[in-house]
Motif scaffolding. Structure first.
Motif, PDB file in Angstrom:
ATOM      1  N   UNK A 187       0.831  -1.203   0.000  1.00  0.00           N
ATOM      2  CA  UNK A 187       0.000   0.000   0.000  1.00  0.00           C
ATOM      3  C   UNK A 187       0.868   1.257   0.000  1.00  0.00           C
ATOM      4  N   UNK A 188       1.935   1.255   0.808  1.00  0.00           N
ATOM      5  CA  UNK A 188       2.842   2.410   0.851  1.00  0.00           C
ATOM      6  C   UNK A 188       3.526   2.616  -0.490  1.00  0.00           C
ATOM      7  N   UNK A 189       3.883   1.527  -1.145  1.00  0.00           N
ATOM      8  CA  UNK A 189       4.517   1.626  -2.449  1.00  0.00           C
ATOM      9  C   UNK A 189       3.570   2.260  -3.457  1.00  0.00           C
ATOM     10  N   UNK A 190       2.283   1.892  -3.418  1.00  0.00           N
ATOM     11  CA  UNK A 190       1.302   2.466  -4.336  1.00  0.00           C
ATOM     12  C   UNK A 190       1.097   3.951  -4.062  1.00  0.00           C
ATOM     13  N   UNK A 191       1.026   4.323  -2.779  1.00  0.00           N
ATOM     14  CA  UNK A 191       0.858   5.735  -2.441  1.00  0.00           C
ATOM     15  C   UNK A 191       2.092   6.533  -2.855  1.00  0.00           C
ATOM     16  N   UNK A 192       3.282   5.999  -2.589  1.00  0.00           N
ATOM     17  CA  UNK A 192       4.508   6.701  -2.974  1.00  0.00           C
ATOM     18  C   UNK A 192       4.595   6.878  -4.483  1.00  0.00           C
ATOM     19  N   UNK A 252      -3.784  10.773  -2.142  1.00  0.00           N
ATOM     20  CA  UNK A 252      -3.848   9.442  -1.541  1.00  0.00           C
ATOM     21  C   UNK A 252      -3.085   9.418  -0.225  1.00  0.00           C
ATOM     22  N   UNK A 253      -3.573   8.598   0.705  1.00  0.00           N
ATOM     23  CA  UNK A 253      -2.948   8.470   2.017  1.00  0.00           C
ATOM     24  C   UNK A 253      -2.860   6.990   2.400  1.00  0.00           C
ATOM     25  N   UNK A 254      -1.919   6.691   3.283  1.00  0.00           N
ATOM     26  CA  UNK A 254      -1.747   5.340   3.796  1.00  0.00           C
ATOM     27  C   UNK A 254      -2.565   5.192   5.076  1.00  0.00           C
ATOM     28  N   UNK A 255      -3.238   4.063   5.230  1.00  0.00           N
ATOM     29  CA  UNK A 255      -4.008   3.834   6.451  1.00  0.00           C
ATOM     30  C   UNK A 255      -3.061   3.693   7.649  1.00  0.00           C
ATOM     31  N   UNK A 256      -3.380   4.403   8.711  1.00  0.00           N
ATOM     32  CA  UNK A 256      -2.547   4.392   9.917  1.00  0.00           C
ATOM     33  C   UNK A 256      -3.255   3.601  11.015  1.00  0.00           C
ATOM     34  N   UNK A 313       5.988   4.622   9.797  1.00  0.00           N
ATOM     35  CA  UNK A 313       6.332   4.924   8.412  1.00  0.00           C
ATOM     36  C   UNK A 313       5.121   5.441   7.648  1.00  0.00           C
ATOM     37  N   UNK A 314       3.952   4.858   7.892  1.00  0.00           N
ATOM     38  CA  UNK A 314       2.732   5.340   7.235  1.00  0.00           C
ATOM     39  C   UNK A 314       2.434   6.781   7.634  1.00  0.00           C
ATOM     40  N   UNK A 315       2.613   7.094   8.912  1.00  0.00           N
ATOM     41  CA  UNK A 315       2.387   8.464   9.370  1.00  0.00           C
ATOM     42  C   UNK A 315       3.366   9.431   8.712  1.00  0.00           C
ATOM     43  N   UNK A 316       4.635   9.003   8.570  1.00  0.00           N
ATOM     44  CA  UNK A 316       5.636   9.848   7.932  1.00  0.00           C
ATOM     45  C   UNK A 316       5.302  10.094   6.460  1.00  0.00           C
ATOM     46  N   UNK A 317       4.857   9.051   5.757  1.00  0.00           N
ATOM     47  CA  UNK A 317       4.494   9.211   4.340  1.00  0.00           C
ATOM     48  C   UNK A 317       3.308  10.159   4.198  1.00  0.00           C
TER      49      UNK A 317
END
Length: 368
Positions: free
Chosen positions: A80-85, A95-99, A108-112
């Motif tokens: 998921x992080x790779x897709x958001x990045x 787009x955001x990563x679920x925290x 890491x999700x919060x940082x992204x």
């Protein structure tokens, strides 16, 4: 800033930064569970006289199933992080990563997500820069072009009055370019401080006189760089004690005071009053400056946005006769100059109008 683990404590995270569900904990638990399964099956094999090869197969299957479960819980958020990045790299900052995790991947999700917010803000700021600069450049260029076209077409003579009008437009362009150069220096951090001791009363008195002289010289000309042209506002200086001295960079402080005065005059009512106060600070040769006006004031909800770039305020008609909205960079440059000194600037409580408070550290006494 090097915050310790306790300072970065998240919701549900104990003091000291030890996470009960960290990746290290999960991997350690996986190893322990695998050992317990193998040991338990071996004991069962000894008691039931089961062949060791069956026990080995069962142990491997159980360990693989548990490992697969743990691996999926680790790789799914990474996908998921790779897709958001990837979306962020293509310019999509929505787009955001679920925290919903309490481990390192949650951090890491919060940082992204925070990075996406900052990139979105910078992209919006870039668009505002282009829009504002284009708008500010268009007006004086159109005015100058109209004057020159009239002269070329024979509609107007190249007399002193016509040339004076053209000169005013070129001066307006020059002031806008100076403001943009200040902005460039602000971003690049190439302006060094030249600290020295100076007397506050004659220094501020000169700044106020210069503001009045510039306004009178410009007459009724609108200023694209935000410099006021109003002559109906009275400027008042209040320095106590009169022999007050400060230790700072006079040129940078001039930017601060001039921009604050300019902003206060724009928002003053007709024949209003702008007061500049100077008082001694907490440290030797430190300084507290206040600039007060009698305008409509600033809503508390907008206090945090006052010093943002291109922020012109939310008041419908904030300016008196003879002034325009400017570029919205003056207060941002003032904050930058104060930050260079290690000082503070902000909106303060006031019964009437707007009150900006500036604190300069001077020469803080060293601890004994």
């Amino acid at each position: 800033m090097s915050d310790g683990p306790a300072a970065r404590r998240g919701p549900g995270e104990p003091w000291g930064g030890v996470r009960p569900f960290s990746i290290k904990t999960k991997l350690g638990a996986l190893v322990i569970i695998a050992v317990l399964i193998t040991t338990g099956l071996s004991m069962i094999a000894v008691r039931t006289q089961t062949e060791l090869r069956f026990i080995t197969v069962f142990s491997m299957i159980a360990t693989l199933l548990i490992t697969q479960f743990v691996a999926h819980s680790l790789t799914a958020p990474l996908d998921e992080m790779n897709a958001v990045a990837r979306s962020i790299s293509h310019g999509d900052y929505t787009r955001r990563v679920r925290e919903n995790r309490r481990d390192e991947l949650g951090d890491l999700a919060e940082t992204i997500n925070r990075m996406a917010d900052e990139l979105a803000a910078q992209d919006q700021q870039r668009k505002e820069l282009v829009a504002n600069v284009s708008h500010e450049l268009r007006t004086p260029i159109a005015g100058l072009r109209a004057v020159l076209e009239n002269v070329v077409d024979g509609i107007a003579e190249a007399d002193p009055e016509t040339m004076r009008t053209a000169l005013k437009q070129t001066e307006r362009l020059g002031r806008l370019v100076e403001t943009l150069l200040d902005l460039s220096r602000l971003d690049n951090g190439v302006v060094p401080l030249r600290l020295r001791r100076f007397e506050v009363w004659p220094y501020l008195s000169g700044v106020l006189k210069e503001a009045n002289m510039v306004a009178s010289a410009r007459g009724g000309m609108a200023s694209g760089s935000g410099s006021h042209t109003r002559t109906d506002v009275h400027l008042h200086l209040d320095v106590s004690p009169p022999e007050l001295t400060a230790h700072a960079d006079p040129e940078r402080i001039h930017q601060v005071v001039a921009n604050l005065i300019d902003n206060a005059i724009k928002h003053s009512p007709p024949h209003g009053r702008v007061t500049v106060k100077a008082r001694r600070g907490a440290y030797p040769e430190s300084l507290e400056l206040e600039v007060l006006d009698e305008g409509p004031g600033i809503p508390r909800s907008d206090w945090h946005r006052v010093f943002e770039r291109f922020n012109r305020g939310a008041v419908i008609r904030p300016h008196g006769p003879g002034s325009d909205g400017g570029t919205g960079l003056g207060l941002a440059i003032a904050r930058w100059a104060v930050d260079l000194h290690g000082g503070r600037i902000g909106v303060a409580e006031s019964e009437r109008g707007c009150r900006i408070l500036v604190t300069l550290p001077g020469q803080p006494s060293l601890p004994s």
